[in-house]
Design a protein around this motif. Structure first.
Motif, PDB file in Angstrom:
ATOM      1  N   LEU A 165       0.834  -1.192   0.000  1.00 20.86           N
ATOM      2  CA  LEU A 165       0.000   0.000   0.000  1.00 20.86           C
ATOM      3  C   LEU A 165       0.871   1.245   0.000  1.00 20.86           C
ATOM      4  N   LEU A 166       0.511   2.204  -0.803  1.00 20.01           N
ATOM      5  CA  LEU A 166       1.228   3.474  -0.855  1.00 20.01           C
ATOM      6  C   LEU A 166       0.867   4.296   0.367  1.00 20.01           C
ATOM      7  N   ASP A 167       1.897   4.782   1.086  1.00 21.06           N
ATOM      8  CA  ASP A 167       1.672   5.581   2.287  1.00 21.06           C
ATOM      9  C   ASP A 167       1.198   6.957   1.885  1.00 21.06           C
ATOM     10  N   ALA A 168      -0.034   7.302   2.268  1.00 23.08           N
ATOM     11  CA  ALA A 168      -0.610   8.582   1.855  1.00 23.08           C
ATOM     12  C   ALA A 168       0.154   9.763   2.435  1.00 23.08           C
ATOM     13  N   SER A 169       0.794   9.580   3.606  1.00 20.89           N
ATOM     14  CA  SER A 169       1.511  10.700   4.227  1.00 20.89           C
ATOM     15  C   SER A 169       2.801  11.029   3.512  1.00 20.89           C
ATOM     16  N   THR A 170       3.312  10.118   2.710  1.00 20.73           N
ATOM     17  CA  THR A 170       4.559  10.365   1.976  1.00 20.73           C
ATOM     18  C   THR A 170       4.361  10.090   0.499  1.00 20.73           C
ATOM     19  N   THR A 171       3.161  10.368  -0.013  1.00 24.08           N
ATOM     20  CA  THR A 171       2.833  10.064  -1.400  1.00 24.08           C
ATOM     21  C   THR A 171       3.800  10.725  -2.351  1.00 24.08           C
ATOM     22  N   GLY A 172       4.409   9.920  -3.167  1.00 23.21           N
ATOM     23  CA  GLY A 172       5.284  10.414  -4.221  1.00 23.21           C
ATOM     24  C   GLY A 172       6.673  10.772  -3.765  1.00 23.21           C
ATOM     25  N   ASP A 173       6.976  10.741  -2.450  1.00 25.02           N
ATOM     26  CA  ASP A 173       8.291  11.148  -1.957  1.00 25.02           C
ATOM     27  C   ASP A 173       9.214   9.949  -1.909  1.00 25.02           C
ATOM     28  N   ARG A 174      10.240   9.967  -2.724  1.00 23.31           N
ATOM     29  CA  ARG A 174      11.189   8.867  -2.761  1.00 23.31           C
ATOM     30  C   ARG A 174      11.874   8.671  -1.420  1.00 23.31           C
ATOM     31  N   SER A 175      11.955   9.745  -0.637  1.00 18.56           N
ATOM     32  CA  SER A 175      12.625   9.629   0.650  1.00 18.56           C
ATOM     33  C   SER A 175      11.847   8.774   1.626  1.00 18.56           C
ATOM     34  N   ALA A 176      10.581   8.465   1.277  1.00 19.08           N
ATOM     35  CA  ALA A 176       9.792   7.641   2.187  1.00 19.08           C
ATOM     36  C   ALA A 176      10.395   6.266   2.355  1.00 19.08           C
ATOM     37  N   SER A 177      11.157   5.837   1.372  1.00 20.52           N
ATOM     38  CA  SER A 177      11.788   4.528   1.473  1.00 20.52           C
ATOM     39  C   SER A 177      13.139   4.595   2.147  1.00 20.52           C
ATOM     40  N   GLY A 178      13.549   5.793   2.610  1.00 20.20           N
ATOM     41  CA  GLY A 178      14.852   5.936   3.231  1.00 20.20           C
ATOM     42  C   GLY A 178      14.817   5.641   4.715  1.00 20.20           C
ATOM     43  N   SER A 179      15.964   5.843   5.391  1.00 14.77           N
ATOM     44  CA  SER A 179      16.062   5.573   6.820  1.00 14.77           C
ATOM     45  C   SER A 179      16.441   6.857   7.535  1.00 14.77           C
ATOM     46  N   SER A 180      15.971   7.005   8.764  1.00 14.40           N
ATOM     47  CA  SER A 180      16.209   8.216   9.536  1.00 14.40           C
ATOM     48  C   SER A 180      17.648   8.262  10.042  1.00 14.40           C
ATOM     49  N   LEU A 181      18.263   9.488  10.020  1.00 16.53           N
ATOM     50  CA  LEU A 181      19.635   9.699  10.513  1.00 16.53           C
ATOM     51  C   LEU A 181      19.645  10.405  11.856  1.00 16.53           C
ATOM     52  N   THR A 182      18.470  10.664  12.443  1.00 17.26           N
ATOM     53  CA  THR A 182      18.389  11.446  13.675  1.00 17.26           C
ATOM     54  C   THR A 182      19.169  10.783  14.807  1.00 17.26           C
ATOM     55  N   ARG A 183      18.953   9.485  15.012  1.00 24.86           N
ATOM     56  CA  ARG A 183      19.629   8.796  16.105  1.00 24.86           C
ATOM     57  C   ARG A 183      21.147   8.814  15.921  1.00 24.86           C
ATOM     58  N   LEU A 184      21.591   8.602  14.666  1.00 21.41           N
ATOM     59  CA  LEU A 184      23.028   8.613  14.399  1.00 21.41           C
ATOM     60  C   LEU A 184      23.632   9.982  14.691  1.00 21.41           C
ATOM     61  N   LEU A 185      22.905  11.044  14.306  1.00 19.44           N
ATOM     62  CA  LEU A 185      23.420  12.397  14.547  1.00 19.44           C
ATOM     63  C   LEU A 185      23.447  12.732  16.034  1.00 19.44           C
ATOM     64  N   LEU A 186      22.451  12.259  16.779  1.00 21.41           N
ATOM     65  CA  LEU A 186      22.450  12.512  18.227  1.00 21.41           C
ATOM     66  C   LEU A 186      23.607  11.785  18.915  1.00 21.41           C
ATOM     67  N   LEU A 187      23.868  10.566  18.474  1.00 22.64           N
ATOM     68  CA  LEU A 187      25.016   9.852  19.031  1.00 22.64           C
ATOM     69  C   LEU A 187      26.320  10.563  18.695  1.00 22.64           C
ATOM     70  N   LEU A 188      26.409  11.050  17.463  1.00 19.31           N
ATOM     71  CA  LEU A 188      27.608  11.788  17.072  1.00 19.31           C
ATOM     72  C   LEU A 188      27.742  13.075  17.873  1.00 19.31           C
ATOM     73  N   LEU A 189      26.612  13.743  18.143  1.00 15.75           N
ATOM     74  CA  LEU A 189      26.631  14.962  18.957  1.00 15.75           C
ATOM     75  C   LEU A 189      27.127  14.661  20.368  1.00 15.75           C
ATOM     76  N   LEU A 190      26.634  13.562  20.934  1.00 10.21           N
ATOM     77  CA  LEU A 190      27.092  13.182  22.278  1.00 10.21           C
ATOM     78  C   LEU A 190      28.591  12.907  22.281  1.00 10.21           C
ATOM     79  N   ALA A 191      29.060  12.243  21.257  1.00 13.73           N
ATOM     80  CA  ALA A 191      30.494  11.958  21.179  1.00 13.73           C
ATOM     81  C   ALA A 191      31.296  13.237  21.070  1.00 13.73           C
ATOM     82  N   VAL A 192      30.805  14.196  20.286  1.00 17.97           N
ATOM     83  CA  VAL A 192      31.512  15.473  20.143  1.00 17.97           C
ATOM     84  C   VAL A 192      31.553  16.213  21.468  1.00 17.97           C
ATOM     85  N   LEU A 193      30.447  16.219  22.221  1.00 23.99           N
ATOM     86  CA  LEU A 193      30.410  16.902  23.522  1.00 23.99           C
ATOM     87  C   LEU A 193      31.394  16.281  24.503  1.00 23.99           C
ATOM     88  N   VAL A 194      31.408  14.960  24.546  1.00 23.90           N
ATOM     89  CA  VAL A 194      32.353  14.287  25.454  1.00 23.90           C
ATOM     90  C   VAL A 194      33.787  14.580  25.043  1.00 23.90           C
TER      91      VAL A 194
END
Length: 751
Positions: free
Chosen positions: A701-730
């Motif tokens: 089924l096509l997700d109506a909230s991301t209709t037509g957006d190719r990025s809908a099949s991508g993966s989120s980088l938020t967690r990776l960036l937060l971990l990197l931010l924590l590493a930079v702070l330390v």
């Protein structure tokens, strides 16, 4: 690296994407629909990073200036004060200056990275994994359902088709630069539309698509997409998206899709509609016969004793099948009739007998429109169109000059009596020898009866073949005075009949009875209920042996199973039918001529043969049409030219109604009645599991909230960036402590 703005910024969602400008050589994609064009060297290629809330990322980038400003402020010049030990400090600073500056730069970079990483993390970036597979662009195959079921709408006229085109248009507008779009209609109204990378043009084309009366054909449209994909050579991602309300009518006559899709193609369908649409549809209208014979007395009274009624098959698509009523109206140039049907609670189907208004305006074609008075969610299936041929005369050519034999009536006299027992002027029977027949004898002739086929000359056979090819009815009886029939080979060869004879006549030791078959009702419907009683007393003493083949229908058979009465299926829309008896209408062969069945049997055979010829002008929208004319013209003025060589219209008529076939002088030379395919407008809703069982498990089924957006099949980088931010702070905390070179004093030093 260069950030390229979206060329469709006025219409696409505000989700910018970081892109690279490719400076590599040109690439091409070959195919059969606009794929062979060469792409420019500076074609934009998607890097695959999408920022969901870019304003926060911009704020984070701006916050980088804060540590920079602090660093610059602390570098302002101060007043130099000379004191006694200054020279030792300067010597020590000169030795450590380069290292201290490097430490400061490292700390500055880490402190600048903190707000930048925080802003990027809060902007919820997504990584489009498909961007790393080849060029990063996507070829979208947009399959638009514009079939008969999409005419369904609610009371405010906001319907399925509007929802389909709106969703498809939004999907296209939200695609990314460099993506390619190919549009395919499920009804095949237009050929597959050449692919384009101009998203606004593709979206505008979707908005221009019109719904039709054709049944939805997913198999044909998806096969076109597969053929187009397999003919290409590009390594970009291919995606097929089907936009449809997915009501039961959309799946008309489709149990399994049975299409092999390439493994690397993404397959998506839109969410099926969930709102129920109450609908009552006319599935068919079957007149008793399409050739209606009315004598002058019947014409004056306006009634047709020989077939002025029809059976209307109604179907209800409702969640709650409550008791209700449907009013059926039949309109023609001769007036209107009205019939009311009362639905019982829980009843979904009904067969309703109606009277047809016909016959008072004279001999010829009568066009009738049967319709439902009550409005519902799909008005496309509330009408049915048919043409009936009304006649006050039947012309019969009986090829046998002899009315009597040596001792009794000839077989042809029994036939003549059965056709016109009351000697009506309206039944015009002309008897003549076959050798004397000329072309003019076939004018105004509806039926030719051959009682002695062994006496047919080659020239007469030529004329009879032309007569049948032009729509006439031919009835053949074996001669009564022959035991061997060599004429059967000539008849079989000249007419290409789907049955064969044995030339030797068979005489039964015990008389055989006559039985009905599965084809009896369709050919002798008005008398079918009385046939068992009428056949019970009939006996057959002699018979030719017929062997039925493909394309033939056995109407009556002998007790041993061999055909007694057989007919052929028409070989074309213009050709007539051939009816053949295996017995002669002679009392020495059978007592049928002297039985009550003889008169209704002969009359029904004649009228049914003529009705079958008229009924070939009845078509369903989407059926192949071949017509001998120059154009098709509808009752509302639409005109479609006909190819003179093939006889096929240059465009398929997409709407139900009465269509006239024009001749070279713009005169009417024929008629076609088009109706909506039964079942293609069913408004019953389907569940996603119902659709998957037909389409296959690969479809998602096509997700109506991301209709037509190719990025809908991508993966989120938020967690990776937060971990990197924590590493930079330390790391910044540890390095700032280490670079300060401060050590705690020992207890001995503090004493």
């Amino acid at each position: 690296m260069e950030c390229c703005p979206d060329s469709d910024s006025t219409t696409t969602p505000s989700i910018p994407m970081i892109r690279w400008v490719r400076l590599s050589p040109t690439s091409s994609r070959e195919g059969r629909h606009g794929r062979g064009s060469t792409m420019p060297a500076d074609q934009i290629v998607n890097l695959g990073l999408v920022l969901t809330t870019p304003i926060i990322a911009i704020a984070g980038a701006g916050a980088v200036s804060i540590p920079l400003a602090i660093h610059l402020l602390f570098r302002r010049k101060r007043r130099t004060v000379e004191w006694a030990a200054m020279q030792f400090v300067l010597q020590a600073w000169a030795a450590r200056r380069r290292r201290v500056r490097l430490e400061q730069i490292i700390l500055l970079v880490l402190r600048c990275a903190v707000p930048l990483l925080l802003g990027l993390a809060l902007s919820q970036p997504l990584l489009d994994q498909s961007s790393w597979l080849g060029s990063g662009s996507t070829h979208h195959y947009i399959v638009i359902d514009n079939g008969a079921s999409t005419h369904t709408s609610d009371s405010s006229n906001i319907g399925d088709f509007e929802s389909v085109t709106k969703a498809a248009s939004e999907y296209i507008r939200s695609a990314t630069d460099g993506d390619r779009v190919t549009i395919i209609e499920t009804t095949g109204t237009t050929p597959i539309v050449g692919s384009t990378t101009i998203l606004n043009s593709a979206s505008a084309f979707v908005d221009s698509i019109e719904r039709t009366g054709f049944p939805t054909d997913f198999r044909r449209s998806l096969n076109e997409a597969v053929v187009d994909i397999e003919s290409g050579t590009n390594d970009s991602l291919d995606r097929i998206v089907v936009f449809s309300p997915f009501r039961s009518g959309s799946m008309h006559e489709l149990d399994r899709l049975n299409i092999e899709f390439p493994d690397d193609v993404e397959l998506s369908i839109t969410q099926p509609v969930e709102w129920s649409a109450g609908n009552t549809r006319i599935e068919s209208v079957d007149p008793i016969r399409r050739f209606v014979f009315m004598d002058p007395d019947e014409r004056e009274s306006g009634r047709a004793s020989m077939g002025g009624s029809a059976r209307v098959h109604l179907v209800r698509d409702h969640d709650d099948l409550n008791a209700d009523r449907s009013t059926i109206v039949a309109d023609s140039a001769d007036g209107s009739t009205e019939t009311t049907w009362m639905w019982q609670s829980g009843q979904s189907e009904a067969d309703v007998e109606i009277q047809l208004p016909m016959g008072t305006s004279g001999r010829g074609l009568t066009s009738i429109h049967v319709r439902l008075m009550e409005s519902d969610s799909n008005q496309l299936d509330d009408s049915w169109y048919l043409d009936l041929d009304v006649a006050d005369r039947i012309g019969i050519l009986l090829l046998d000059p002899f009315k009597t034999g040596p001792d009794e009536l000839a077989a042809s006299s029994w036939i003549e009596y059965a056709l016109d027992p009351t000697e009506l002027d309206a039944i015009d029977i002309r008897r003549m020898p076959s050798i004397a027949v000329v072309d003019s004898d076939f004018h105004d002739t509806d039926v030719v009866i051959v009682a002695n086929p062994n006496m047919l000359s080659e020239s007469t056979l030529d004329r009879i073949v032309s007569f049948v090819d032009s729509g006439g009815v031919l009835m053949i009886f074996p001669p009564s005075n022959m035991d061997v029939h060599p004429w059967t080979e000539i008849i079989e060869r000249r007419f290409d009949l789907p049955w064969s004879w044995q030339q030797q006549v068979r005489t039964f030791d015990e008389p055989e009875g006559i039985e009905t078959t599965e084809d009896t009702d369709s050919n002798l419907n008005p008398i079918a209920s009385d046939l068992p009683a009428l056949l019970e007393s009939i006996k057959v003493d002699k018979s030719m042996v017929l062997e039925a083949g493909e394309g033939s229908r056995t109407i009556l058979r002998l007790g041993d199973g061999t055909p007694l009465l057989i007919t052929s299926d028409p070989q074309s829309d213009e050709s007539g039918s051939i009816i053949h008896f295996s017995i002669s209408m002679d009392p020495s062969w059978s007592d049928l001529p002297m039985k009550p069945l003889m008169v209704p049997l002969m009359q029904e055979l004649i009228r049914n043969g003529l009705s079958a010829r008229r009924g070939r002008g009845q078509k369903l929208v989407g059926d192949p049409i071949v017509a001998d004319g120059t154009a098709l013209t509808s009752s509302d003025g639409r005109r479609i030219s006909i190819d003179r060589e093939s006889g096929v219209p240059v465009m398929r008529p997409d709407a139900a109604g009465h269509w006239m076939i024009e001749g070279p002088l713009r005169n009417t030379v024929g008629n076609i009645s088009l109706n909506i395919h039964p079942g293609s407008t069913s408004t019953r809703t389907l569940s996603p599991s119902d659709i998957t069982s037909i389409f296959g498990s690969r479809w998602t089924l096509l997700d109506a909230s991301t209709t037509g957006d190719r990025s809908a099949s991508g993966s989120s980088l938020t967690r990776l960036l937060l971990l990197l931010l924590l590493a930079v702070l330390v790391l910044e905390t540890l390095l700032s402590r280490f670079f300060s070179h401060s050590t705690p004093k020992s207890s001995s030093e503090s004493v």
